[in-house]
Design an enzyme around this catalytic site. Structure first.
Site, PDB file in Angstrom:
ATOM      1  N   THR A   1       2.596 -12.731   7.962  1.00 27.15           N
ATOM      2  CA  THR A   1       1.405 -11.963   8.326  1.00 27.15           C
ATOM      3  C   THR A   1       0.215 -12.898   8.261  1.00 27.15           C
ATOM      4  O   THR A   1       0.029 -13.604   7.275  1.00 27.15           O
ATOM      5  CB  THR A   1       1.181 -10.800   7.341  1.00 27.15           C
ATOM      6  OG1 THR A   1       2.207  -9.848   7.552  1.00 27.15           O
ATOM      7  CG2 THR A   1      -0.182 -10.139   7.550  1.00 27.15           C
TER       8      THR A   1
ATOM      9  N   ARG B   1       7.916   2.728  10.576  1.00 23.71           N
ATOM     10  CA  ARG B   1       7.328   2.170   9.351  1.00 23.71           C
ATOM     11  C   ARG B   1       6.037   1.398   9.672  1.00 23.71           C
ATOM     12  O   ARG B   1       5.982   0.589  10.578  1.00 23.71           O
ATOM     13  CB  ARG B   1       8.336   1.245   8.683  1.00 23.71           C
ATOM     14  CG  ARG B   1       7.852   0.647   7.345  1.00 23.71           C
ATOM     15  CD  ARG B   1       7.256  -0.716   7.503  1.00 23.71           C
ATOM     16  NE  ARG B   1       6.972  -1.362   6.225  1.00 23.71           N
ATOM     17  CZ  ARG B   1       6.260  -2.470   6.087  1.00 23.71           C
ATOM     18  NH1 ARG B   1       5.750  -3.060   7.143  1.00 23.71           N
ATOM     19  NH2 ARG B   1       6.030  -2.986   4.904  1.00 23.71           N
ATOM     20  N   VAL B   2       5.013   1.686   8.899  1.00 22.86           N
ATOM     21  CA  VAL B   2       3.763   0.929   8.999  1.00 22.86           C
ATOM     22  C   VAL B   2       3.488   0.356   7.615  1.00 22.86           C
ATOM     23  O   VAL B   2       3.638   1.049   6.608  1.00 22.86           O
ATOM     24  CB  VAL B   2       2.599   1.843   9.463  1.00 22.86           C
ATOM     25  CG1 VAL B   2       1.266   1.124   9.354  1.00 22.86           C
ATOM     26  CG2 VAL B   2       2.842   2.310  10.895  1.00 22.86           C
ATOM     27  N   GLY B   3       3.092  -0.902   7.566  1.00 23.21           N
ATOM     28  CA  GLY B   3       2.821  -1.546   6.275  1.00 23.21           C
ATOM     29  C   GLY B   3       1.348  -1.517   5.926  1.00 23.21           C
ATOM     30  O   GLY B   3       0.572  -0.683   6.409  1.00 23.21           O
TER      31      GLY B   3
ATOM     32  N   THR C   1      -0.835 -10.324   1.957  1.00 22.54           N
ATOM     33  CA  THR C   1       0.426 -10.524   2.673  1.00 22.54           C
ATOM     34  C   THR C   1       1.558 -10.306   1.675  1.00 22.54           C
ATOM     35  O   THR C   1       1.362 -10.373   0.471  1.00 22.54           O
ATOM     36  CB  THR C   1       0.485 -11.922   3.336  1.00 22.54           C
ATOM     37  OG1 THR C   1       1.752 -12.075   3.998  1.00 22.54           O
ATOM     38  CG2 THR C   1       0.322 -13.057   2.349  1.00 22.54           C
ATOM     39  N   GLY C   2       2.736 -10.023   2.206  1.00 19.98           N
ATOM     40  CA  GLY C   2       3.876  -9.746   1.336  1.00 19.98           C
ATOM     41  C   GLY C   2       4.331  -8.314   1.482  1.00 19.98           C
ATOM     42  O   GLY C   2       4.100  -7.694   2.524  1.00 19.98           O
TER      43      GLY C   2
HETATM   44  N1  ASP Z   1       2.463  -7.194   4.608  1.00 24.44           N
HETATM   45  C1  ASP Z   1       3.334  -7.158   5.760  1.00 24.44           C
HETATM   46  C2  ASP Z   1       3.948  -5.788   5.863  1.00 24.44           C
HETATM   47  O1  ASP Z   1       4.368  -5.245   4.860  1.00 24.44           O
HETATM   48  C3  ASP Z   1       4.417  -8.186   5.738  1.00 24.44           C
HETATM   49  C4  ASP Z   1       4.062  -9.570   5.260  1.00 24.44           C
HETATM   50  O2  ASP Z   1       2.920  -9.906   5.031  1.00 24.44           O
HETATM   51  O3  ASP Z   1       4.974 -10.367   5.090  1.00 24.44           O
HETATM   52  O4  ASP Z   1       4.093  -5.295   6.950  1.00 24.44           O
END
Ligand code: ASP
Length: 323
Positions: free
Chosen positions: A185, A213-215, A236-237
């Protein structure tokens, strides 16, 4: 970054000490904070091209808003990046669905989620911000709005991403490898020559997520938040954990209370860790910039890094971590 490995394993790489330079502050707890040269941009992970692009625009006197948008668009168009924009890994039905948001110095913001077949969701988010009375459009409505505004539909599922998804369908025991697969991300914050702060965040989210799904990334306050008086934060994560803790908003509020960007990110990560005993199984990284141009970051697992662009130079900095 490719999602070709399907091992159920936590990969931790890139442990390193933060770099220190004379004109940039990395907000180490014991260190005297020296403001970064303004203009400045900071970008999650190792997206050098995006950092460079934003830096060039800022040097030309472009706004922070323009710099973050154009910067993150580099990764949206990058087919080798399988967690942002075109070429992003699909959901478990094989569809690439994108989430993005953008926030301006005046506090206005725009966001899109579950957007299909549009290469630059962050540009659509900006249109939502500037040309609608709303903040967020999702799914078909976001797509129709993009088409009405001149965006061209595009198949975003590359051959490579399709091949990996088909492999996943056969194996189905896929768990993202921390810092290896779950990390692309792009979140970016910038301060322009006038001192204004803006930010953007864009992703295809977790690979093989459930349909719909939405993050955290398109959610103002979770994936991104800023206040032009204080500064901003991006995340991020594992999006679910960031959403549960509204982490970017928390970081900005902690900075408002006088914490350095580094301290604020650390407290916000500790909050996630305290609330979820499973924290060793996922990565979350937070990155922040205050109004003075001071930078800070903290994450759960070692291995998160970020790019600071200032004074015509990119520096990749390893973040401090809880583990
Ligand atoms: N934060 C993003 C999500 O959960 C994924 C990522 O940053 O790796 O969609």
């Amino acid at each position: 970054m490719k999602r070709r490995n399907f091992l159920r394993k936590v990969g931790i790489a890139g442990v390193g000490l933060p770099l220190v330079s004379s004109n940039l502050s990395f907000s180490l707890p014991d260190e005297k904070m020296i403001p970064a040269q303004i203009p400045v941009s900071i970008t999650t992970w190792n997206f050098h091209e995006a950092g460079k692009k934003s830096g060039e625009l800022l040097a030309e006197g472009k706004s922070a808003l323009e710099a973050v948008q154009q910067g993150v668009m580099i990764e949206e168009a990058n087919l080798d990046n399988t967690t942002v924009g075109n070429g992003g890994a699909p959901d478990r039905e094989g569809e690439v669905t994108l989430d993005a948001c953008i926030m301006a110095p005046d506090g206005n913001c725009g966001s899109v989620a579950y957007l299909k077949n549009i290469e630059h969701p962050v540009a659509v988010a900006r249109k939502v911000m500037e040309e609608t009375p709303h903040v967020m459009l999702v799914g078909e409505g976001a797509y129709n709005f993009a088409i009405q505004n001149g965006f061209k539909p595009k198949n975003l599922l590359t051959e490579n991403s399709e091949k990996e998804w088909k492999k996943w369908l056969e194996e189905k025991d896929y768990m993202p490898i921390i810092n290896i697969e779950n990390h692309d991300t792009i979140g970016m914050l910038a301060i322009d020559k006038t001192g204004d702060v803006a930010g953007a965040c864009t992703t295809s989210g977790l690979a093989y997520k459930m349909q719909g799904r939405v993050g955290d990334s398109p959610i103002i306050g979770s994936g991104l938040f800023l206040d032009n008086e204080i500064g901003g934060a991006v995340a991020t994560g594992m999006g679910e954990e960031i959403l549960k803790n509204v982490s970017s908003f928390l970081v900005v509020e902690l900075m408002r209370q006088g914490k350095t960007p580094q301290e604020a990110c650390k407290i916000a990560i500790e909050r996630i860790v305290e609330k979820n005993p499973e924290y060793k199984g996922f990565q979350v990284a937070l990155l922040a910039l205050n109004k003075q141009g001071e930078v800070g970051s903290y994450c759960i697992h070692p291995g998160f890094s970020y790019v600071v662009n200032s004074n015509g130079e990119n520096k990749n900095i390893q973040s401090d971590s809880f583990l």
